[in-house]
Motif scaffolding. Structure first.
Motif, PDB file in Angstrom:
ATOM      1  N   THR A  67      24.968  -8.268  -3.858  1.00 12.31           N
ATOM      2  CA  THR A  67      25.257  -8.307  -5.293  1.00 12.31           C
ATOM      3  C   THR A  67      26.678  -8.808  -5.522  1.00 12.31           C
ATOM      4  N   ILE A  68      26.806  -9.836  -6.330  1.00 14.44           N
ATOM      5  CA  ILE A  68      28.116 -10.381  -6.695  1.00 14.44           C
ATOM      6  C   ILE A  68      28.350 -10.103  -8.173  1.00 14.44           C
ATOM      7  N   THR A  69      29.425  -9.368  -8.470  1.00 11.87           N
ATOM      8  CA  THR A  69      29.704  -8.936  -9.838  1.00 11.87           C
ATOM      9  C   THR A  69      31.074  -9.438 -10.280  1.00 11.87           C
ATOM     10  N   PRO A  70      31.137 -10.533 -11.010  1.00 16.34           N
ATOM     11  CA  PRO A  70      32.432 -11.014 -11.515  1.00 16.34           C
ATOM     12  C   PRO A  70      32.930 -10.136 -12.662  1.00 16.34           C
ATOM     13  N   GLN A  71      34.246 -10.055 -12.828  1.00 11.73           N
ATOM     14  CA  GLN A  71      34.788  -9.320 -13.959  1.00 11.73           C
ATOM     15  C   GLN A  71      34.365  -9.967 -15.270  1.00 11.73           C
ATOM     16  N   ASP A  72      34.278 -11.274 -15.265  1.00 13.58           N
ATOM     17  CA  ASP A  72      33.823 -12.021 -16.443  1.00 13.58           C
ATOM     18  C   ASP A  72      32.661 -12.911 -16.019  1.00 13.58           C
ATOM     19  N   GLY A  73      31.494 -12.646 -16.573  1.00 13.39           N
ATOM     20  CA  GLY A  73      30.338 -13.448 -16.201  1.00 13.39           C
ATOM     21  C   GLY A  73      29.158 -12.585 -15.815  1.00 13.39           C
ATOM     22  N   GLU A  74      28.086 -13.245 -15.421  1.00 16.18           N
ATOM     23  CA  GLU A  74      26.853 -12.547 -15.114  1.00 16.18           C
ATOM     24  C   GLU A  74      26.778 -12.143 -13.648  1.00 16.18           C
ATOM     25  N   ARG A  75      26.130 -11.003 -13.401  1.00 15.67           N
ATOM     26  CA  ARG A  75      25.919 -10.514 -12.042  1.00 15.67           C
ATOM     27  C   ARG A  75      24.845 -11.340 -11.354  1.00 15.67           C
ATOM     28  N   LEU A 122      32.359 -11.561   3.640  1.00 18.62           N
ATOM     29  CA  LEU A 122      31.664 -12.225   2.542  1.00 18.62           C
ATOM     30  C   LEU A 122      32.492 -12.309   1.265  1.00 18.62           C
ATOM     31  N   THR A 123      33.646 -11.649   1.232  1.00 14.39           N
ATOM     32  CA  THR A 123      34.477 -11.755   0.030  1.00 14.39           C
ATOM     33  C   THR A 123      34.953 -13.187  -0.200  1.00 14.39           C
ATOM     34  N   ALA A 124      34.852 -14.025   0.837  1.00  9.76           N
ATOM     35  CA  ALA A 124      35.224 -15.433   0.669  1.00  9.76           C
ATOM     36  C   ALA A 124      34.316 -16.125  -0.334  1.00  9.76           C
ATOM     37  N   ILE A 125      33.131 -15.540  -0.568  1.00 11.29           N
ATOM     38  CA  ILE A 125      32.220 -16.094  -1.574  1.00 11.29           C
ATOM     39  C   ILE A 125      32.848 -16.005  -2.956  1.00 11.29           C
ATOM     40  N   LEU A 126      33.676 -14.981  -3.155  1.00 15.54           N
ATOM     41  CA  LEU A 126      34.248 -14.731  -4.477  1.00 15.54           C
ATOM     42  C   LEU A 126      35.343 -15.756  -4.778  1.00 15.54           C
ATOM     43  N   LYS A 127      35.074 -16.614  -5.715  1.00 15.69           N
ATOM     44  CA  LYS A 127      36.071 -17.584  -6.163  1.00 15.69           C
ATOM     45  C   LYS A 127      36.695 -17.119  -7.482  1.00 15.69           C
ATOM     46  N   PHE A 128      36.530 -15.830  -7.766  1.00 16.46           N
ATOM     47  CA  PHE A 128      36.982 -15.268  -9.036  1.00 16.46           C
ATOM     48  C   PHE A 128      37.282 -13.791  -8.814  1.00 16.46           C
ATOM     49  N   LYS A 129      37.801 -13.125  -9.822  1.00 12.29           N
ATOM     50  CA  LYS A 129      38.034 -11.692  -9.738  1.00 12.29           C
ATOM     51  C   LYS A 129      36.708 -10.965  -9.890  1.00 12.29           C
ATOM     52  N   GLY A 130      36.441 -10.061  -8.969  1.00 14.90           N
ATOM     53  CA  GLY A 130      35.182  -9.347  -9.046  1.00 14.90           C
ATOM     54  C   GLY A 130      34.909  -8.556  -7.779  1.00 14.90           C
ATOM     55  N   HIS A 151      30.923  -1.730  -0.868  1.00 17.28           N
ATOM     56  CA  HIS A 151      31.457  -2.595  -1.920  1.00 17.28           C
ATOM     57  C   HIS A 151      32.853  -3.045  -1.517  1.00 17.28           C
ATOM     58  N   ALA A 152      33.163  -4.304  -1.795  1.00 20.06           N
ATOM     59  CA  ALA A 152      34.515  -4.835  -1.584  1.00 20.06           C
ATOM     60  C   ALA A 152      34.899  -5.686  -2.782  1.00 20.06           C
ATOM     61  N   THR A 153      36.179  -5.712  -3.092  1.00 24.02           N
ATOM     62  CA  THR A 153      36.664  -6.492  -4.229  1.00 24.02           C
ATOM     63  C   THR A 153      37.459  -7.699  -3.748  1.00 24.02           C
ATOM     64  N   HIS A 154      37.788  -8.575  -4.700  1.00 25.89           N
ATOM     65  CA  HIS A 154      38.608  -9.743  -4.370  1.00 25.89           C
ATOM     66  C   HIS A 154      39.995  -9.331  -3.889  1.00 25.89           C
ATOM     67  N   GLU A 155      40.398  -8.089  -4.186  1.00 25.62           N
ATOM     68  CA  GLU A 155      41.684  -7.564  -3.728  1.00 25.62           C
ATOM     69  C   GLU A 155      41.573  -6.885  -2.371  1.00 25.62           C
TER      70      GLU A 155
END
Length: 299
Positions: A117-125, A55-63, A81-85
């Motif tokens: 839960t998707i938590t971007p480094q910048d932006g709203e959860r 599901l990390t493919a959902i992340l189009k940003f750092k988070g 929990h998994a990160t974009h890295e």
């Protein structure tokens, strides 16, 4: 070892479908062996870890993306929990008074929901909630994408606990690319359905023994598949002395000093990696004085 601890992404150029394949081994050990988990809990965490990587493919940003099961059954909660890295961490809590845990997913997580839960480094959860009302976690995730994203999605999750010391997990995901109304499940997609049937022929033995290129050739040798460079997956925890201090900032200073007087120090242990952070009276004064970090660390 044949492409373990890697996330492999690929696309079917003539079918408007993307795919992912993930296999975990080294990155999984700290998660499933951090506590004396029964095999059923190890299997659940292993499936969740593979699913979260997919599901990390959902992340189009750092988070960060998290999958959390909240249940009234034997498993009270389980979270990965998994990160974009592609760093992983996770933990579970279960009813340890039970002499035996159920073997099947439905009984293990009775009356449960899955919180994504998707938590971007910048932006709203962002949070999405789906009932765990299907026989497997994979089917529940497919239902989530159908309901929330209106995207035809196929998920396969596998675990290998044959070696008690070396848990392994794997997963595959196929998803129609959202470029038109034809992406929806309701309208159907013959090419996607065909690829799903091919994918379902993969056995656990093949998944855990063949190199990634061989798996893709075995399944899709008549398709036009473009495979991207893999991403390495590893276990990593985001805890720190500073984060622990920030939590203490919200506790009354007098209460903290009272704990130190009675116990000698405040001890905070990370539930994911078990790192312990210790704070004394000087630390507490610095934390509540707003200048924590200039004092020596007492980890």
């Amino acid at each position: 070892m044949n492409g373990f601890d890697q996330l492999n992404r690929y696309v079917f150029n003539q079918a408007n479908v993307r795919g992912e394949l993930v296999r975990l081994e080294d990155s999984l050990q700290h998660i499933v062996h951090s506590y004396e988990y029964p095999p059923q809990i190890q299997g659940l965490l292993s499936e969740m870890a593979a699913a979260t990587c997919l599901l990390t493919a959902i992340l189009k940003f750092k988070g960060e993306i998290g999958l959390q099961i909240q249940s009234e059954g034997p498993v009270k909660y389980a979270v990965i929990h998994a990160t974009h890295e592609q760093t992983l961490r996770g933990v579970a809590r279960w009813d340890e008074s039970l002499p035996v845990l159920p073997q099947n997913f439905t009984d293990l997580v009775a009356k449960a929901v899955l919180v994504i839960t998707i938590t971007p480094q910048d932006g709203e959860r962002y949070q999405g909630v789906v009932a765990l009302d299907k026989p497997t976690l994979a089917e529940c995730l497919e239902g989530y994408f159908e309901q929330s994203e209106q995207l035809s999605t196929k998920v396969m999750l596998m675990t290998d606990l044959s070696d008690p010391e070396r848990a392994r997990a794997a997963g595959m995901l196929l998803q129609v690319l959202p470029t038109s109304a034809e992406s929806t499940k309701a309208n159907g997609n013959p090419e996607f359905d065909h690829l799903c049937k091919l994918t379902e022929t993969l056995t656990e033995e093949e998944m855990f023994s063949l190199p990634v290129n061989d798996i893709l050739y075995r399944l899709y040798h008549q398709e036009n598949v473009e495979l991207y460079d893999p991403q390495t997956i590893r276990f990593a925890c985001s805890c720190s002395r500073e984060r622990s201090a920030e939590a203490l900032r919200n506790v009354d200073k007098a209460e903290l000093l009272h704990i130190i007087e009675e116990e000698g120090a405040i001890k905070m242990s990370c539930q994911y990696c078990h790192t312990e952070y210790r704070f004394d009276a000087i630390d507490v004064e610095a934390i509540h004085g707003g200048h924590f970090g200039s004092t020596p660390a007492n980890q």
